[in-house]
Motif scaffolding. Sequence first.
Motif, mmCIF file in Angstrom:
data_model
loop_
_atom_site.group_PDB
_atom_site.id
_atom_site.type_symbol
_atom_site.label_atom_id
_atom_site.label_comp_id
_atom_site.label_asym_id
_atom_site.label_seq_id
_atom_site.Cartn_x
_atom_site.Cartn_y
_atom_site.Cartn_z
ATOM 1 N N LEU A 77 33.120 70.117 67.458
ATOM 2 C CA LEU A 77 33.095 69.078 66.821
ATOM 3 C C LEU A 77 33.654 67.552 67.480
ATOM 4 C CD1 LEU A 77 34.893 69.798 63.030
ATOM 5 C CD2 LEU A 77 32.395 70.188 63.980
ATOM 6 N N ALA A 78 34.408 67.649 68.322
ATOM 7 C CA ALA A 78 34.816 66.617 69.338
ATOM 8 C C ALA A 78 33.662 66.275 70.350
ATOM 9 C CB ALA A 78 36.195 66.932 70.187
ATOM 10 N N HIS A 79 32.889 67.572 70.529
ATOM 11 C CA HIS A 79 31.868 67.307 71.719
ATOM 12 C C HIS A 79 30.765 66.509 71.019
ATOM 13 C CE1 HIS A 79 28.241 68.451 73.402
ATOM 14 N NE2 HIS A 79 28.664 68.296 74.601
ATOM 15 N N ALA A 80 30.638 66.685 69.436
ATOM 16 C CA ALA A 80 29.631 65.817 68.726
ATOM 17 C C ALA A 80 29.903 64.441 68.747
ATOM 18 C CB ALA A 80 29.481 66.484 67.387
ATOM 19 N N VAL A 81 31.269 63.967 68.698
ATOM 20 C CA VAL A 81 31.653 62.678 68.789
ATOM 21 C C VAL A 81 31.364 62.040 70.234
ATOM 22 C CG1 VAL A 81 33.627 61.071 68.757
ATOM 23 C CG2 VAL A 81 33.578 62.952 67.210
ATOM 24 N N LEU A 82 31.521 62.812 71.251
ATOM 25 C CA LEU A 82 31.040 62.651 72.573
ATOM 26 C C LEU A 82 29.631 62.272 72.624
ATOM 27 C CD1 LEU A 82 33.100 64.842 74.929
ATOM 28 C CD2 LEU A 82 33.247 62.344 74.807
ATOM 29 N N THR A 83 28.829 63.265 72.118
ATOM 30 C CA THR A 83 27.391 62.948 72.099
ATOM 31 C C THR A 83 27.046 61.836 71.465
ATOM 32 O OG1 THR A 83 27.075 65.514 71.817
ATOM 33 C CG2 THR A 83 25.285 63.942 71.179
ATOM 34 N N ALA A 84 27.635 61.440 70.376
ATOM 35 C CA ALA A 84 27.400 60.163 69.702
ATOM 36 C C ALA A 84 27.974 58.989 69.950
ATOM 37 C CB ALA A 84 27.540 60.264 68.243
ATOM 38 N N ARG A 85 28.743 58.911 71.352
ATOM 39 C CA ARG A 85 29.768 57.701 71.567
ATOM 40 C C ARG A 85 28.916 56.568 71.870
ATOM 41 N NH1 ARG A 85 32.139 53.955 72.128
ATOM 42 N NH2 ARG A 85 33.918 53.800 73.456
ATOM 43 N N GLU A 86 27.638 56.466 72.444
ATOM 44 C CA GLU A 86 26.948 55.330 72.674
ATOM 45 C C GLU A 86 26.614 54.524 71.266
ATOM 46 O OE1 GLU A 86 22.966 53.426 75.060
ATOM 47 O OE2 GLU A 86 23.780 55.574 75.238
ATOM 48 N N TRP A 87 26.186 55.509 70.508
ATOM 49 C CA TRP A 87 25.582 55.108 68.994
ATOM 50 C C TRP A 87 26.670 54.484 68.260
ATOM 51 C CZ3 TRP A 87 26.745 56.782 63.877
ATOM 52 C CH2 TRP A 87 25.856 55.988 63.162
ATOM 53 N N TYR A 142 18.688 59.756 64.872
ATOM 54 C CA TYR A 142 19.202 61.417 65.307
ATOM 55 C C TYR A 142 19.635 61.421 66.699
ATOM 56 C CZ TYR A 142 16.419 62.444 61.242
ATOM 57 O OH TYR A 142 16.083 62.384 59.840
ATOM 58 N N LEU A 143 20.830 62.148 66.866
ATOM 59 C CA LEU A 143 21.404 62.521 67.924
ATOM 60 C C LEU A 143 21.590 63.906 68.475
ATOM 61 C CD1 LEU A 143 24.357 60.312 66.697
ATOM 62 C CD2 LEU A 143 22.577 59.456 68.533
ATOM 63 N N ARG A 144 21.064 64.174 69.340
ATOM 64 C CA ARG A 144 20.715 65.558 69.990
ATOM 65 C C ARG A 144 21.850 66.054 70.425
ATOM 66 N NH1 ARG A 144 16.593 69.612 69.772
ATOM 67 N NH2 ARG A 144 17.615 71.452 70.692
ATOM 68 N N GLN A 145 22.399 67.220 69.950
ATOM 69 C CA GLN A 145 23.640 68.002 70.611
ATOM 70 C C GLN A 145 22.939 68.807 71.270
ATOM 71 O OE1 GLN A 145 26.688 69.588 68.205
ATOM 72 N NE2 GLN A 145 28.228 69.358 69.695
ATOM 73 N N GLU A 146 22.859 69.224 72.658
ATOM 74 C CA GLU A 146 22.039 70.203 73.192
ATOM 75 C C GLU A 146 22.795 71.720 73.102
ATOM 76 O OE1 GLU A 146 19.118 69.893 74.285
ATOM 77 O OE2 GLU A 146 18.789 67.882 74.150
ATOM 78 N N ALA A 183 28.529 56.335 59.656
ATOM 79 C CA ALA A 183 28.794 57.563 59.380
ATOM 80 C C ALA A 183 28.217 58.482 60.253
ATOM 81 C CB ALA A 183 27.994 58.032 57.851
ATOM 82 N N LEU A 184 28.894 59.417 60.769
ATOM 83 C CA LEU A 184 28.247 60.663 61.505
ATOM 84 C C LEU A 184 28.324 62.215 61.144
ATOM 85 C CD1 LEU A 184 27.602 60.988 64.547
ATOM 86 C CD2 LEU A 184 29.757 61.878 65.157
#
Length: 355
Positions: free
Chosen positions: A85-95, A76-80, A3-4
């Motif tokens: 919302l799609a950028h948040a998915v990019l931010t979480a890509r590795e996780w 916790y995944l920091r979005q600077e 879940a994200l």
Amino acid sequence: MKALVLSGGAGTRLRPITHTSAKQLVPVANKPVLFYGLESIAAAGITEVGVVTGDTEQEVRAAIGDGSAFGISVTYLRQEQPLGLAHAVLTAREWLGDDDFVMFLGDNFLIDGITSLVGEFEATRPDAHILLTRVADPSAFGVAEVDGDGKVVRLEEKPQRPKSDLALVGIYLFTAAIHEAVAAIRPSRRGELEITDAIQWLIERDFAVGSTLIDGYWKDTGTVEDLLEVNRIVLERLHARHEGSVDEDSLIVGRVSVGANAEIRNSTIIGPAVIGSGARVHGSTIGPFTSVADDCEIIDSGIEYSIVLKDSRIEGVRGVEASLIGRNAQVIAMPQAPQAHRLVLGDHSTARISA
């Protein structure tokens, strides 16, 4: 499945409350909106949860901790910057890796949870699955256009001329196919990477995109009015409990929850209502659909259909209704009607005054 959970954003429509608090942590029925989402994720059997944060990261971390209180494990995944919302998915890509995941906007409230939706997704496993609901003003949401068979043919974010009244609920289910889509799209006219554009990218390339028209209660708690409405809905399901002290001169009507060490004296509480732990209610009437948080004081006052946050005090004021009162706030009667109004208002505040 992971879940994200998105818990960033400025919460501009809830100012001044969100000047000092994350919008996802504003409580309804004395529990932060975000917690209802985390509980529904855990109930669906999902234990790995990534929480995307922004400027309010420390407050969110303090509230959720490691997730063990909810039966989940939190990363916790920091979005600077809040770039969509799609950028948040990019931010979480590795996780996220190549796992399927549900994306849950932390200020959304879905009363029936997501267990059946997750089951439906796992059974059919489209590349993306969206939730839809009919709304009066679709121009304020992402909007879906469907054909006669109910197939999603087009999505558009906050259109000026909506093609339907079907709004996207802030809960999405994805396979790893979404990563190719979010990497391919470009910022919208709002300067954000829109998740609607990413899903539209999938539709145009014949990826499988499913949808469910929900018939249960859903709300994006972005405004005071929305929060008060969700508070009402949650209180409708309240279980009565009396852990505090209620004297013989007080009257409890209907389903009322009184927290530990709360003190009710010479007052009337009309349910559904919740009185937090350590609260003091003296000589007052608290009407239905009201949440009074921990350690508040309601003295010689009347309040209904409202939310009062922790450590606040209302004294000598009747007729308070449809109000959201922040933490450590004071609402106190003047000894007589003033000839002038003396105000100290923060940015973006609203004051309603009888003149």
